[in-house]
Motif scaffolding. Sequence first.
Motif, PDB file in Angstrom:
ATOM      1  N   ASP A  98      91.768  46.814  65.099  1.00  0.00           N
ATOM      2  CA  ASP A  98      90.612  46.321  65.851  1.00  0.00           C
ATOM      3  C   ASP A  98      89.957  47.412  66.689  1.00  0.00           C
ATOM      4  O   ASP A  98      89.130  47.144  67.534  1.00  0.00           O
ATOM      5  CB  ASP A  98      90.992  45.116  66.715  1.00  0.00           C
ATOM      6  N   ASP A 144      95.740  36.515  72.449  1.00  0.00           N
ATOM      7  CA  ASP A 144      95.706  37.353  71.258  1.00  0.00           C
ATOM      8  C   ASP A 144      94.314  37.939  71.001  1.00  0.00           C
ATOM      9  O   ASP A 144      93.915  38.158  69.857  1.00  0.00           O
ATOM     10  CB  ASP A 144      96.186  36.543  70.027  1.00  0.00           C
ATOM     11  N   LYS A 190      96.875  44.613  62.468  1.00  0.00           N
ATOM     12  CA  LYS A 190      95.716  44.467  63.355  1.00  0.00           C
ATOM     13  C   LYS A 190      95.022  45.823  63.473  1.00  0.00           C
ATOM     14  O   LYS A 190      95.572  46.750  64.066  1.00  0.00           O
ATOM     15  CB  LYS A 190      96.168  43.989  64.730  1.00  0.00           C
ATOM     16  N   PRO A 218      91.351  40.715  70.574  1.00  0.00           N
ATOM     17  CA  PRO A 218      91.421  42.098  70.083  1.00  0.00           C
ATOM     18  C   PRO A 218      91.513  43.083  71.257  1.00  0.00           C
ATOM     19  O   PRO A 218      91.033  42.790  72.359  1.00  0.00           O
ATOM     20  CB  PRO A 218      90.096  42.286  69.333  1.00  0.00           C
TER      21      PRO A 218
END
Lengths: 307, 640
Positions: free
Chosen positions: A161, A208, A159, A210
């Motif tokens: 982000d 979930d 991830k 960002p």
Amino acid sequence: MSDDAIYFNPPPRSAHTPTAPARPAPAPVEVTIDGRPVSVPTGATLLDACSAAGVETPTLCFASTLTPVNACRVCVVELEGARTLVPACARKAEPGMKVLTDSPRVRLSRKVVLELLGSSVDLSTAPDLLRWQQRYAARPARFGSGAAVATVAQQTKVKVDNALYVRDYGKCVLCYKCVEACGSDAQHTFAIAVAGRGFHAHISTEADVPLPDSACVYCGNCIQVCPTGALMFKTEHDLRAAGRWDPAAQTQTDTICPYCGVGCTLTLTVQDQRIVKVMSPPDAPVTRGNLCIKGRFGTTFVGPEDT
Amino acid sequence: MDLHLGGGAASAEERAAVDAVLGPPTSRWRGGVDLTLAEHFGLSGGNAVRAERHRLLPVLHALQDRLGWLSRGALDYVSLRLDVPPAEVWGVASFYHLLALSPQAPQVAHVCDDIACRLRGAEALCGELERTLGPAGQGSEYTWKRSPCLGLCEAAPAALVLRAGTPATHQALAPTTADELRAALTSTSTSTSTSTSTSTSTSTSTSTSSSPPSSRLDEVRRAVPDAGDPDHLLLARVGRVDPASLADYRAHGGFAGLTRAIALGPEATIAEVITSRLVGRGGAAFPTGKKWQAVAAQPVRERFIVCNADESEPGTFKDRVLCEWDPFALIEGMTSAALATGASLGFIYLRGEYPRAAAHLEAALAAARAGDLLGPDVAGTGHGFELELRRGAGAYICGEETALFNSIEGRRGEPRAKPPFPVEAGLFGRPTVINNVETLASVPLILARGGAAFAAIGTAGSTGPKLFCVSGAVARPGVYEARFGVTLGELIARAGGVPGDRPLRAVLLGGAAGSFVGPEALALPLTLEALRAAGATLGSGVVMVLDDRADLPDLVRRIARFFRDESCGQCVPCRVGTVRQDELLGRLGAGTPLGSVADERALLGELAQAMRDASICGLGQTASAAIESALRLGLLEASP
């Protein structure tokens, strides 16, 4: 002394520095670690007793600055009279306890726990874990190539982000430390929590989302406590991706954060004249390892301009 | 902490569902609109609001019941009302099976495919549903899902249809068929009229006192085949009394125990329970009197009584029967415990899959409050005791006592480290008595007849009457009351024996966390000490009988999957170990072992030992017990 009330001369300083009255030392607790008597203060854990006896105990979810959650179970020891093994990190020492740290039962449980982690999580950036796997002759491959990995519940890709740090939950051992550091043990931001259940349990923001959509304040205290590199500075992540992360070429320098008057200790990791990572010693009296976004991420501009 | 909310606004209906539990918002800060200035600056947050965190699960239930799923806007409104960070609300909501975090059909048939129902064709039922209704979880108006044990094992295969709405309704269909389930799902009416003569069916909105005594006894006899037997002690009132009528309960000898407890006073009440040598009926068999005594001796004045009614062990349904048909006995037992230990608040934590038990308990609680047996002055003693019912939401692990505390407190149902034990620091960190339903329902019996009389029943090491949940290959499955010391063979014979005189292959004692025993165990007296010596356990009283037609490898695999699904995920040995165990059994079943079969069995042995030694709680510690016993007995080899 002036009669004018707006002037005030402080009284002369006392000749000696005041000190707190001496507190009685906590009563010692006598325990036996692997047959050797050890004395630890009241309130100490079996982990403290093991350290006092010079026995190295593997830990994963334990951090001196966080409340023990005793979830990882690599620190288990055999306590005489107990039906099961007990977690050294959380169990308080009581007088007369007899503890074995290297019995066949302890070795087997530690080995299997390390194998279970190794078969479900990418431990490539967790050198301590790899070292303990060797020490306990753990062979994660025993569970076969078909063994499910822990990332089945969520997207397996890293991830990325935000510009400051990345999250790679394929490396997450679910030690709960980041949740504690984000929550009531340090930052009180509560941006992340454990979600899901069982093998699908994972660290997550609400739904979930960002990080920029969450409550995250980018203090990076979760990176500080992550034992496996699942949470990583974006600078480190990018250098690793480019094959240019080189611990041998790095220096660590302790300094004081320049931003405000608190005086937080920073440990700067420098590679090729660039600050690539900023941590704070967990035993630093001001920070206890915690920083804010400025101390953690606000120094990466120091260094040569990109050519 | 500032709440950071980004999930959008809750709909009016979602807000209404939350406000129905929490009351209207008291400030604009907490989500109120159109408030006066004084209201706006009223209670705006802080500890007073955060102290209400234990309302989190009830609020999530209210949303699920009314809307059928939990939207992000609704969860944000819950965050706002209770001052709980949205990530934590998400973490709690995603912990429970019965809460949906994405849009889901308002009508869901939860179809049990666990061990008892598998023996009666659950897999074929699921296959037929898949053909006729489509894959599990799909569909916009109605859908079906596989479920772990629903606690309706006496009438397998079972299903529970939950319909969201105002009010939410539920319908237990057991035994059921695909046709019946399809009809129940597709009928537009949400009334209970679709129930067949073989189905049990109630709605949360129906009164529980409407059924005439004769039909009630017929209904009870489906679960308790010998209901009305004059030898019954624990089940003496089951089927005979109206479970909603305090007067009827009193007329059948109810509250004699509480009256005696009041006369005796706290110390003598505890002494009586110690004399009875009653031990916990939930599986751990801890002496009840000692537990009460430890709580009564704590220096902290605020104490709690908790009834563990999260009966989720596959094959167990005795507590459901007690809650449904003799709820006042439980209330009487808890009130006696409260008077003895000085507690002023208690909770009954009932598993979410027992809607009828919930309705009957709520009715009984209301009647007890109206009759001054609960409230600020219990039966004129001057001692106050209030009792609240809390529903679980689909999590076996919440039957573990410390996980249950966390669940009530509005946290994820993860077990805590012990020590400290609940008698020192339990619910809300206070000294807590936590007992199983059957344990607490035994208390009125002890107090009314005397501890010594209770101790005279059964054997020296196992006193009192005991309920057994007999299911599987027997002619009359159900709850049977017996005295400790009855042999396994006698119990099976009381349940009508194995139909068709088929050979008995094995018996599963104690449920998924128990162990299999072979036919040679039929002569074994069912006592705690005899079973311990035989390396087995009575657990929660499960006696699941398996004849030569049972697909044992399939059952053992289902047990492994059960633990894989139900592990909370907190500690590594259980979170990953239960998965590896399931995979290993899959390889053995497919005939594709890694290395030799002996290698796999050695690996399973190491896994089992690590789970037993290093897991935090009993779930992981017993997750291999039944599987290892099946291997020892050779049950995974092809059936004869």
